[in-house]
Design an enzyme around this catalytic site. Structure first.
Site, PDB file in Angstrom:
ATOM      1  N   CYS A   1       0.875  -1.313   0.088  1.00  0.00           N
ATOM      2  CA  CYS A   1       0.042  -0.048   0.023  1.00  0.00           C
ATOM      3  C   CYS A   1       0.762   1.344  -0.019  1.00  0.00           C
ATOM      4  O   CYS A   1       0.240   2.405  -0.207  1.00  0.00           O
ATOM      5  CB  CYS A   1      -1.061   0.011   1.126  1.00  0.00           C
ATOM      6  SG  CYS A   1      -2.105  -1.416   0.958  1.00  0.00           S
TER       7      CYS A   1
ATOM      8  N   ASN B   1     -10.099   0.029   0.775  1.00  0.00           N
ATOM      9  CA  ASN B   1      -8.902  -0.004   0.947  1.00  0.00           C
ATOM     10  C   ASN B   1      -8.442  -0.647  -0.473  1.00  0.00           C
ATOM     11  O   ASN B   1      -8.218  -1.800  -0.818  1.00  0.00           O
ATOM     12  CB  ASN B   1      -8.285  -0.772   2.077  1.00  0.00           C
ATOM     13  CG  ASN B   1      -6.260  -1.105   1.983  1.00  0.00           C
ATOM     14  OD1 ASN B   1      -6.006  -0.540   0.909  1.00  0.00           O
ATOM     15  ND2 ASN B   1      -5.891  -1.467   3.228  1.00  0.00           N
TER      16      ASN B   1
ATOM     17  N   HIS C   1      -2.727   7.186   2.379  1.00  0.00           N
ATOM     18  CA  HIS C   1      -3.392   5.940   1.906  1.00  0.00           C
ATOM     19  C   HIS C   1      -4.490   5.685   2.930  1.00  0.00           C
ATOM     20  O   HIS C   1      -4.836   5.692   3.824  1.00  0.00           O
ATOM     21  CB  HIS C   1      -2.108   4.465   2.630  1.00  0.00           C
ATOM     22  CG  HIS C   1      -2.819   3.369   2.402  1.00  0.00           C
ATOM     23  ND1 HIS C   1      -3.689   2.873   1.108  1.00  0.00           N
ATOM     24  CD2 HIS C   1      -2.946   2.345   3.117  1.00  0.00           C
ATOM     25  CE1 HIS C   1      -3.951   1.752   1.381  1.00  0.00           C
ATOM     26  NE2 HIS C   1      -3.518   1.187   2.531  1.00  0.00           N
TER      27      HIS C   1
HETATM   28  C1  COA Z   1      -9.770  -4.575  10.908  1.00  0.00           C
HETATM   29  C2  COA Z   1     -10.097  -3.288  11.739  1.00  0.00           C
HETATM   30  C3  COA Z   1     -11.138  -2.539  11.153  1.00  0.00           C
HETATM   31  C4  COA Z   1     -10.747  -4.214  13.063  1.00  0.00           C
HETATM   32  O1  COA Z   1     -11.323  -2.988  13.863  1.00  0.00           O
HETATM   33  P1  COA Z   1     -10.914  -3.362  15.440  1.00  0.00           P
HETATM   34  O2  COA Z   1     -11.505  -2.115  16.034  1.00  0.00           O
HETATM   35  O3  COA Z   1      -9.478  -3.421  15.595  1.00  0.00           O
HETATM   36  O4  COA Z   1     -11.956  -4.529  15.786  1.00  0.00           O
HETATM   37  P2  COA Z   1     -11.189  -5.531  16.509  1.00  0.00           P
HETATM   38  O5  COA Z   1     -10.259  -6.556  15.682  1.00  0.00           O
HETATM   39  O6  COA Z   1     -10.798  -5.425  18.118  1.00  0.00           O
HETATM   40  O7  COA Z   1     -12.569  -6.690  16.745  1.00  0.00           O
HETATM   41  C5  COA Z   1     -13.630  -6.127  17.846  1.00  0.00           C
HETATM   42  C6  COA Z   1     -14.588  -7.154  17.786  1.00  0.00           C
HETATM   43  O8  COA Z   1     -15.274  -6.948  16.620  1.00  0.00           O
HETATM   44  C7  COA Z   1     -15.331  -8.420  16.011  1.00  0.00           C
HETATM   45  N1  COA Z   1     -15.322  -8.691  14.693  1.00  0.00           N
HETATM   46  C8  COA Z   1     -14.383  -8.646  13.829  1.00  0.00           C
HETATM   47  N2  COA Z   1     -14.644  -8.707  12.569  1.00  0.00           N
HETATM   48  C9  COA Z   1     -16.062  -8.187  12.602  1.00  0.00           C
HETATM   49  C10 COA Z   1     -16.935  -8.040  11.672  1.00  0.00           C
HETATM   50  N3  COA Z   1     -16.653  -7.744  10.105  1.00  0.00           N
HETATM   51  N4  COA Z   1     -18.373  -7.527  11.943  1.00  0.00           N
HETATM   52  C11 COA Z   1     -18.495  -7.414  13.020  1.00  0.00           C
HETATM   53  N5  COA Z   1     -17.912  -7.876  14.301  1.00  0.00           N
HETATM   54  C12 COA Z   1     -16.509  -8.262  13.921  1.00  0.00           C
HETATM   55  C13 COA Z   1     -14.267  -9.128  16.661  1.00  0.00           C
HETATM   56  O9  COA Z   1     -14.604 -10.409  16.888  1.00  0.00           O
HETATM   57  C14 COA Z   1     -14.154  -8.473  18.157  1.00  0.00           C
HETATM   58  O10 COA Z   1     -14.986  -9.040  18.975  1.00  0.00           O
HETATM   59  P3  COA Z   1     -14.633  -9.373  20.524  1.00  0.00           P
HETATM   60  O11 COA Z   1     -14.584  -7.927  20.914  1.00  0.00           O
HETATM   61  O12 COA Z   1     -16.017  -9.936  20.827  1.00  0.00           O
HETATM   62  O13 COA Z   1     -13.622 -10.201  20.697  1.00  0.00           O
HETATM   63  C15 COA Z   1      -8.856  -2.608  12.297  1.00  0.00           C
HETATM   64  O14 COA Z   1      -8.281  -3.398  13.168  1.00  0.00           O
HETATM   65  C16 COA Z   1      -8.149  -2.045  11.037  1.00  0.00           C
HETATM   66  O15 COA Z   1      -8.378  -1.547  10.454  1.00  0.00           O
HETATM   67  N6  COA Z   1      -6.719  -2.464  11.205  1.00  0.00           N
HETATM   68  C17 COA Z   1      -5.869  -1.882  10.304  1.00  0.00           C
HETATM   69  C18 COA Z   1      -6.237  -2.627   8.878  1.00  0.00           C
HETATM   70  C19 COA Z   1      -5.360  -2.040   7.547  1.00  0.00           C
HETATM   71  O16 COA Z   1      -5.089  -0.853   7.469  1.00  0.00           O
HETATM   72  N7  COA Z   1      -5.057  -3.096   6.853  1.00  0.00           N
HETATM   73  C20 COA Z   1      -4.309  -2.697   5.860  1.00  0.00           C
HETATM   74  C21 COA Z   1      -3.051  -2.214   5.786  1.00  0.00           C
HETATM   75  S1  COA Z   1      -2.477  -1.675   4.445  1.00  0.00           S
END
Ligand code: COA
Length: 333
Positions: free
Chosen positions: A133, A288, A258
């Site tokens: 990215c 993304n 990004h």
């Molecule tokens: C992926 C992302 C949006 C997840 O958000 P988050 O706030 O970190 O969420 P978490 O992983 O802490 O999950 C929170 C809860 O939601 C749940 N969950 C995960 N995916 C879910 C979905 N699609 N829908 C609903 N709930 C979901 C998890 O199981 C977790 O439940 P729990 O609290 O009971 O354990 C975030 O971590 C992110 O954007 N990270 C960076 C990713 C990125 O930029 N990648 C590309 C790099 S170039």
């Protein structure tokens, strides 16, 4: 940048392309347990465009076959590149180098830039650049360096069909990714040119945070860890570029980060001391799109008239690797 011929680069054309298949968060809820509210709150994404995947209207179509003629990385790149050339008043025969930034090439061999070069009639060389990215910003610095080394015009494209490497059974990341392409034409100008400062980096010890294997089910990601580090490295890289450019944050007319997650974009802008009004965002519409995300946001801002000649723009991205890249760029000639 200090390079041989003592000349720099300016952006003289731009264009973008998105596949017409729009996948809403409501569509995503048919794949696994999730909701529109959760996706919007955690990522800021409302829609993304898919070149292929499980949401095609025509059920008889093979999964890898373009739905409408713009379904591969090459076809998206060709469309964005064609528009950028048109805007610059050039054709492929004027281009001395094509740099295609992509982390989702159409084939393992050859580079996707070969097909793109042929379709656009590019006269010079062509290569793919994969820095995930951070790819487009790596490409911008590379292209500027090649202009300094003597090439007159470079076509720089960021193009992705990330949905081909998305694991649609994995609810922790499948909602994030989309397909698209953005392109700019760079031309030689006398003097130092428009690249005022830059910073490129990678920490290969962080490969396990985000990867897709050739024969694996698709993207695997440790989301929270990526999030935490992304904010940190993007801020540090942007600050390094600003310092090298001797540009203060108040002089930045537009920040083009990004487009990975609106919360990452907001956190980075806030730590840099930039108001959200100066942040370019298309993430609600595109998700993304990796190497395509910065040019898609840049082209959107340019097309909307948000950029005028002389404006100083900050670009900054991070990605799998973990890579990061930033650049301070003066818009216009
Ligand atoms: C992926 C992302 C949006 C997840 O958000 P988050 O706030 O970190 O969420 P978490 O992983 O802490 O999950 C929170 C809860 O939601 C749940 N969950 C995960 N995916 C879910 C979905 N699609 N829908 C609903 N709930 C979901 C998890 O199981 C977790 O439940 P729990 O609290 O009971 O354990 C975030 O971590 C992110 O954007 N990270 C960076 C990713 C990125 O930029 N990648 C590309 C790099 S170039």
């Amino acid at each position: 940048m200090s390079v041989g011929t003592g000349r720099g680069a300016a952006i003289t054309g731009w264009g973008s392309a998105l596949p017409p298949t729009v996948v809403t968060n409501a569509d995503i809820t048919t794949l696994f347990e999730t909701s529109d509210e959760w996706i919007v709150e955690r990522s800021g994404i409302r829609r993304r465009h898919h070149a292929s995947g499980p949401f095609v209207a025509d059920a008889d179509r093979a999964p890898t076959e373009p739905a409408d003629g713009i379904g591969s990385t090459a076809t998206l790149a060709i469309e964005a590149g064609r528009l950028a050339l048109e805007r610059a008043g050039l054709t492929g025969s004027d281009i001395g180098l094509l740099v295609l930034c992509t982390t989702s090439p159409d084939q393992a061999v050859p580079a996707t830039s070969a097909a793109v070069s042929s379709a656009l009639g590019v006269a010079g060389g062509a290569m793919d650049l994969n820095a995930a990215c951070a790819g487009f910003t790596y490409g911008l610095v590379t292209a500027t360096g090649m202009i300094g080394a003597g090439i007159d015009r470079v076509l720089l494209i960021g193009a992705e069909t990330l949905t081909r490497v998305t694991n649609f059974a994995d609810r922790t990341n499948a909602f994030l990714f989309g397909d698209g392409a953005g392109a700019v034409v760079l031309e030689a100008v006398p003097g130092p040119g428009c690249l005022l400062g830059w910073d490129l980096g990678v920490d290969g010890s962080l490969v396990p945070l985000l990867y897709a294997d050739h024969d694996g089910p698709g993207m695997a990601m440790r989301g929270q860890e990526v999030f935490r580090r992304a904010v940190r490295v993007t801020v540090a890289s942007a600050e390094a570029s600003l310092e090298r450019a001797k540009v203060g944050i108040d002089e930045i007319a537009l920040f083009v980060p990004h487009q990975a997650n609106i919360r990452i974009m907001e956190a980075v802008a806030s730590r840099l001391g930039l108001p959200q009004s100066r942040v370019a965002s298309v993430i609600d519409e595109t998700g993304n799109t990796s190497s395509a995300s910065i040019p898609l946001a840049l082209v959107d801002a340019a097309s909307a008239g948000r950029l005028t000649d002389g404006d100083v723009v900050l670009l900054a991205g991070f990605g799998a690797g973990m890579t990061w890249a930033s650049a301070v760029w003066r818009w216009g000639g």
